[in-house]
Scaffold this motif. Structure first.
Motif, PDB file in Angstrom:
ATOM      1  N   LEU A  30       0.805  -1.221   0.000  1.00 65.48           N
ATOM      2  CA  LEU A  30       0.000   0.000   0.000  1.00 65.48           C
ATOM      3  C   LEU A  30       0.838   1.272   0.000  1.00 65.48           C
ATOM      4  O   LEU A  30       0.312   2.354  -0.230  1.00 65.48           O
ATOM      5  CB  LEU A  30      -0.939   0.005   1.213  1.00 65.48           C
ATOM      6  CG  LEU A  30      -2.026  -1.071   1.225  1.00 65.48           C
ATOM      7  CD1 LEU A  30      -2.805  -1.019   2.527  1.00 65.48           C
ATOM      8  CD2 LEU A  30      -2.956  -0.909   0.031  1.00 65.48           C
ATOM      9  N   GLY A  31       2.121   1.125   0.323  1.00 63.51           N
ATOM     10  CA  GLY A  31       2.986   2.298   0.391  1.00 63.51           C
ATOM     11  C   GLY A  31       2.766   3.139   1.630  1.00 63.51           C
ATOM     12  O   GLY A  31       3.174   4.289   1.686  1.00 63.51           O
ATOM     13  N   SER A  32       2.141   2.548   2.658  1.00 63.05           N
ATOM     14  CA  SER A  32       1.840   3.314   3.866  1.00 63.05           C
ATOM     15  C   SER A  32       1.578   2.383   5.039  1.00 63.05           C
ATOM     16  O   SER A  32       0.695   1.518   4.959  1.00 63.05           O
ATOM     17  CB  SER A  32       0.598   4.183   3.617  1.00 63.05           C
ATOM     18  OG  SER A  32       0.118   4.733   4.823  1.00 63.05           O
ATOM     19  N   GLY A  33       2.321   2.580   6.128  1.00 65.30           N
ATOM     20  CA  GLY A  33       2.071   1.822   7.349  1.00 65.30           C
ATOM     21  C   GLY A  33       0.708   2.124   7.945  1.00 65.30           C
ATOM     22  O   GLY A  33      -0.038   1.208   8.292  1.00 65.30           O
ATOM     23  N   PRO A  34       0.349   3.403   8.069  1.00 60.12           N
ATOM     24  CA  PRO A  34      -0.974   3.702   8.623  1.00 60.12           C
ATOM     25  C   PRO A  34      -2.124   3.124   7.791  1.00 60.12           C
ATOM     26  O   PRO A  34      -3.087   2.601   8.344  1.00 60.12           O
ATOM     27  CB  PRO A  34      -1.018   5.229   8.633  1.00 60.12           C
ATOM     28  CG  PRO A  34       0.419   5.629   8.768  1.00 60.12           C
ATOM     29  CD  PRO A  34       1.177   4.605   7.951  1.00 60.12           C
ATOM     30  N   LEU A  35      -2.020   3.183   6.470  1.00 61.18           N
ATOM     31  CA  LEU A  35      -3.081   2.608   5.642  1.00 61.18           C
ATOM     32  C   LEU A  35      -3.128   1.097   5.764  1.00 61.18           C
ATOM     33  O   LEU A  35      -4.207   0.502   5.732  1.00 61.18           O
ATOM     34  CB  LEU A  35      -2.899   3.003   4.178  1.00 61.18           C
ATOM     35  CG  LEU A  35      -3.274   4.431   3.813  1.00 61.18           C
ATOM     36  CD1 LEU A  35      -3.036   4.678   2.329  1.00 61.18           C
ATOM     37  CD2 LEU A  35      -4.720   4.734   4.184  1.00 61.18           C
ATOM     38  N   ALA A  36      -1.976   0.462   5.907  1.00 59.99           N
ATOM     39  CA  ALA A  36      -1.939  -0.995   6.051  1.00 59.99           C
ATOM     40  C   ALA A  36      -2.622  -1.428   7.344  1.00 59.99           C
ATOM     41  O   ALA A  36      -3.145  -2.538   7.435  1.00 59.99           O
ATOM     42  CB  ALA A  36      -0.504  -1.496   6.024  1.00 59.99           C
ATOM     43  N   ASN A  37      -2.635  -0.565   8.317  1.00 57.59           N
ATOM     44  CA  ASN A  37      -3.233  -0.844   9.615  1.00 57.59           C
ATOM     45  C   ASN A  37      -4.761  -0.897   9.544  1.00 57.59           C
ATOM     46  O   ASN A  37      -5.392  -1.635  10.281  1.00 57.59           O
ATOM     47  CB  ASN A  37      -2.786   0.260  10.577  1.00 57.59           C
ATOM     48  CG  ASN A  37      -2.814  -0.138  12.012  1.00 57.59           C
ATOM     49  OD1 ASN A  37      -2.776  -1.298  12.356  1.00 57.59           O
ATOM     50  ND2 ASN A  37      -2.883   0.851  12.868  1.00 57.59           N
ATOM     51  N   VAL A  38      -5.350  -0.128   8.652  1.00 60.93           N
ATOM     52  CA  VAL A  38      -6.811   0.022   8.605  1.00 60.93           C
ATOM     53  C   VAL A  38      -7.541  -1.301   8.376  1.00 60.93           C
ATOM     54  O   VAL A  38      -8.437  -1.645   9.148  1.00 60.93           O
ATOM     55  CB  VAL A  38      -7.211   1.096   7.565  1.00 60.93           C
ATOM     56  CG1 VAL A  38      -8.713   1.137   7.371  1.00 60.93           C
ATOM     57  CG2 VAL A  38      -6.670   2.460   7.999  1.00 60.93           C
ATOM     58  N   PRO A  39      -7.201  -2.070   7.331  1.00 59.86           N
ATOM     59  CA  PRO A  39      -7.956  -3.323   7.157  1.00 59.86           C
ATOM     60  C   PRO A  39      -7.744  -4.306   8.304  1.00 59.86           C
ATOM     61  O   PRO A  39      -8.672  -5.042   8.661  1.00 59.86           O
ATOM     62  CB  PRO A  39      -7.434  -3.889   5.834  1.00 59.86           C
ATOM     63  CG  PRO A  39      -6.193  -3.151   5.520  1.00 59.86           C
ATOM     64  CD  PRO A  39      -6.246  -1.855   6.261  1.00 59.86           C
ATOM     65  N   PHE A  40      -6.575  -4.309   8.919  1.00 56.38           N
ATOM     66  CA  PHE A  40      -6.329  -5.221  10.034  1.00 56.38           C
ATOM     67  C   PHE A  40      -7.231  -4.900  11.220  1.00 56.38           C
ATOM     68  O   PHE A  40      -7.780  -5.798  11.841  1.00 56.38           O
ATOM     69  CB  PHE A  40      -4.863  -5.188  10.466  1.00 56.38           C
ATOM     70  CG  PHE A  40      -3.947  -5.829   9.476  1.00 56.38           C
ATOM     71  CD1 PHE A  40      -3.938  -7.201   9.299  1.00 56.38           C
ATOM     72  CD2 PHE A  40      -3.107  -5.057   8.690  1.00 56.38           C
ATOM     73  CE1 PHE A  40      -3.107  -7.802   8.369  1.00 56.38           C
ATOM     74  CE2 PHE A  40      -2.270  -5.642   7.759  1.00 56.38           C
ATOM     75  CZ  PHE A  40      -2.275  -7.021   7.601  1.00 56.38           C
ATOM     76  N   PHE A  41      -7.393  -3.612  11.513  1.00 54.96           N
ATOM     77  CA  PHE A  41      -8.256  -3.252  12.630  1.00 54.96           C
ATOM     78  C   PHE A  41      -9.719  -3.525  12.319  1.00 54.96           C
ATOM     79  O   PHE A  41     -10.487  -3.895  13.201  1.00 54.96           O
ATOM     80  CB  PHE A  41      -8.037  -1.801  13.059  1.00 54.96           C
ATOM     81  CG  PHE A  41      -6.904  -1.651  14.026  1.00 54.96           C
ATOM     82  CD1 PHE A  41      -6.989  -2.175  15.301  1.00 54.96           C
ATOM     83  CD2 PHE A  41      -5.747  -1.007  13.655  1.00 54.96           C
ATOM     84  CE1 PHE A  41      -5.940  -2.058  16.206  1.00 54.96           C
ATOM     85  CE2 PHE A  41      -4.699  -0.889  14.544  1.00 54.96           C
ATOM     86  CZ  PHE A  41      -4.793  -1.401  15.822  1.00 54.96           C
ATOM     87  N   GLY A  42     -10.121  -3.345  11.067  1.00 54.90           N
ATOM     88  CA  GLY A  42     -11.492  -3.679  10.689  1.00 54.90           C
ATOM     89  C   GLY A  42     -11.769  -5.163  10.875  1.00 54.90           C
ATOM     90  O   GLY A  42     -12.792  -5.559  11.443  1.00 54.90           O
ATOM     91  N   ILE A  43     -10.846  -5.984  10.414  1.00 55.21           N
ATOM     92  CA  ILE A  43     -10.997  -7.434  10.558  1.00 55.21           C
ATOM     93  C   ILE A  43     -10.894  -7.830  12.029  1.00 55.21           C
ATOM     94  O   ILE A  43     -11.651  -8.682  12.508  1.00 55.21           O
ATOM     95  CB  ILE A  43      -9.959  -8.165   9.691  1.00 55.21           C
ATOM     96  CG1 ILE A  43     -10.285  -7.923   8.211  1.00 55.21           C
ATOM     97  CG2 ILE A  43      -9.912  -9.658  10.011  1.00 55.21           C
ATOM     98  CD1 ILE A  43      -9.177  -8.308   7.259  1.00 55.21           C
ATOM     99  N   ALA A  44      -9.974  -7.201  12.767  1.00 54.99           N
ATOM    100  CA  ALA A  44      -9.840  -7.503  14.198  1.00 54.99           C
ATOM    101  C   ALA A  44     -11.117  -7.143  14.949  1.00 54.99           C
ATOM    102  O   ALA A  44     -11.540  -7.881  15.852  1.00 54.99           O
ATOM    103  CB  ALA A  44      -8.654  -6.743  14.783  1.00 54.99           C
ATOM    104  N   PHE A  45     -11.748  -6.043  14.573  1.00 50.30           N
ATOM    105  CA  PHE A  45     -13.002  -5.635  15.209  1.00 50.30           C
ATOM    106  C   PHE A  45     -14.076  -6.689  14.997  1.00 50.30           C
ATOM    107  O   PHE A  45     -14.719  -7.145  15.950  1.00 50.30           O
ATOM    108  CB  PHE A  45     -13.439  -4.271  14.656  1.00 50.30           C
ATOM    109  CG  PHE A  45     -14.742  -3.773  15.217  1.00 50.30           C
ATOM    110  CD1 PHE A  45     -14.804  -3.307  16.523  1.00 50.30           C
ATOM    111  CD2 PHE A  45     -15.891  -3.770  14.451  1.00 50.30           C
ATOM    112  CE1 PHE A  45     -16.001  -2.844  17.050  1.00 50.30           C
ATOM    113  CE2 PHE A  45     -17.095  -3.316  14.970  1.00 50.30           C
ATOM    114  CZ  PHE A  45     -17.155  -2.847  16.272  1.00 50.30           C
TER     115      PHE A  45
END
Length: 147
Positions: A30-45
């Motif tokens: 994705l070229g971004s650590g913060p953006l890579a975090n978003v789907p993980f937190f959605g799935i974790a939720f």
């Protein structure tokens, strides 16, 4: 400490050794650590809700969330920082040094937090054995990171 708990902790450690590199790869894509975090937190939720329901918890109990002291909610910020930080640092220093430094940080902070009885934990005074163990961890960090 029971044998099942030891194996659970070891298994969780193995999962972390897979988890952080996966996030680092996603950040690269994705070229971004913060953006890579978003789907993980959605799935974790979603996974957290499913696991809570599967283990007998009720969603109605979420009404107690406002009772959680605000300072405890900063764990979410720490989690995001940990994930974003790992996606940044792993490609730069490598997975081996990252994990030994991560564990060393946990051991050293745990000793301080335990000595002071912070975060609602029972105080666990420092002993020579604990200090010696921490020194060995730091020595191991030196050996792994300097080759």
């Amino acid at each position: 400490m029971t044998i099942p708990n030891i194996f659970l902790a070891l298994g969780l450690g193995a999962i972390i050794s897979i988890y952080f590199p996966m996030i680092a790869q996603s950040a690269k894509i994705l070229g971004s650590g913060p953006l890579a975090n978003v789907p993980f937190f959605g799935i974790a939720f979603a996974a957290s809700i499913a696991i809570a329901l599967a283990t007998g918890n009720r969603l109605g109990d979420l009404k107690k969330v406002p009772e959680i002291p605000p300072w405890l909610l900063t764990a979410g910020i720490m989690s995001a920082g940990l994930i974003i930080g790992s996606s940044y640092i792993i490609p730069r220093i490598g997975i081996g040094p990252f994990f030994v430094l991560l564990v060393a940080g946990q051991v050293l902070a745990g000793m301080v937090f335990g000595q002071l009885g912070l975060f609602g934990m029972a105080a666990s005074p420092l002993t020579f054995a604990k200090i010696g163990g921490a020194a060995m961890v730091v020595g191991g960090v030196y050996l792994v990171t300097t080759g």
